[in-house]
Design an enzyme around this catalytic site. Sequence first.
Site, PDB file in Angstrom:
ATOM      1  N   SER A 318      66.733  -5.438 -13.086  1.00 20.28           N
ATOM      2  CA  SER A 318      67.056  -6.362 -11.993  1.00 20.28           C
ATOM      3  C   SER A 318      65.829  -7.029 -11.390  1.00 20.28           C
ATOM      4  CB  SER A 318      67.789  -5.610 -10.873  1.00 20.28           C
ATOM      5  OG  SER A 318      69.020  -5.107 -11.319  1.00 20.28           O
ATOM      6  N   HIS A 407      73.602  -3.139  -5.523  1.00 25.71           N
ATOM      7  CA  HIS A 407      73.710  -2.004  -6.448  1.00 25.71           C
ATOM      8  C   HIS A 407      73.778  -0.664  -5.715  1.00 25.71           C
ATOM      9  CE1 HIS A 407      73.444  -4.275 -10.133  1.00 25.71           C
ATOM     10  NE2 HIS A 407      72.399  -4.934  -9.679  1.00 25.71           N
TER      11      HIS A 407
END
Length: 469
Positions: A318, A407
Amino acid sequence: MPQVASPPTPLSALERMRHWWRHIASSVLPALDDAAERTSSRLVESIKPLLAESRAQRGGEVAARRRAGNIAAAYRAADARQRAAMLNLITHEFAPDRDELERAIAAIRTASNDIELSRAEAHLRIALDAPRATFLTQFNLLPDGVKFLVDLRADLLDLLPKEPALEVLKVELDGLLERWFDPGFLELKRITWQSSALILEKLMAYEAVHPIASWSDLRNRLDTDRRCYAFFHPRLPEEPLIFVEIALLKGLPETVQALLDEKAPVQDPAAADTAIFYSISSTQKGLRGISFGNLLLKRVIEALQQDLPRLHVFATLSPIPGFRRWLETALDEKRALLPAADLAKLAGALGHGNPETVLADALAREEWHRDARMTEALREPMEKLCARYLLQAKSGGQPIDAVAQFHLSNGAHVSRIFWLADTSLRGLRQSCGLMVSYRYALSEVDRNHEQFHHNGRVPAARKVQRLLA
């Protein structure tokens, strides 16, 4: 001795142009504003009869569909100012009956037992069921009515800072869209190279994390060792709402450039043990704040486990979009981000005379990431700073990094920080090239989710936690 006035200095060509422009602007711009205001007024007057018919619910379904189509066409043809005028008119014309509201509220206040209170609550609910909701629902009769309302909500989000009175219309629309886009109504579909050209084009247009450079790039991302899944709504069959791109690998990749390399050999997906979610993109601005991304990942993991049972690691690679901005702000404010010993060590490694400015000076250099000596010296302090940002930098009890918040809220934990994993221009500008992996350990997801929401705890692997020591 009396002062004698100096003769006026001749105006330069630039000053004359400025005077001319001010004169033109003072005479023309008000006229343009007046013309725009008159156009908006005419548009509002033209749709008032349609709104009156809608409120009175005249005619049957055919008439309602015709009215909705005419109003939608007028709205789409309008500019931003005209749309704001139309939305304000709708908010006003379809407001609930205030007298009914006051009577319902008074009944709740004076209720003397549970039966009276229950009746009063029912009366209030009916009174609050504003005509706005009924008006908005009629657009569902149009083939593209759902998309029209999603786009209308995008306009509302843009207008709210300057038009706070539209908040109530947004709330009404939020309620409708949250019901219509309930996860139970969404379809998870795999996107492949054989998907429709329209969907593939939208995939290229909507990709927000790692832009798709070409059709060849897209084909690489849809190869046999890749997966792409998206949520679709039955009323928007060619419009992916949110999609995730996945690489099937053995182990974690070190850089996103290697992951996206079109020349890299294709891996055997049946031999893969790791699924890397490297891009998640929401496509509809008008659905911002109506979340279904958490369900997407859970459904995708289930689908992957069913197709590829050898997979046992589900993690992301990410971006860290706010890291460099946070770091530069802290450096400008001269906050003590690292121990003095770490800064002295860095200054010594780089032959820099001032430990207090060594970090800022190093990152200010062009092409610093191509200097092997500099990148080796910067790696440890930058990884420490990144861990501090991800685990400790918060606002209102939540991580300031939006990707981290997404997340962690879904139950993942911070698994690993990667140094110079994204050396693209965007990666360097956003995060000095750093990336992070959030891991979805299925046995821990529910516990992590609960702890994050209850006390803001950010779960992290020991290797990441040690960076804070």
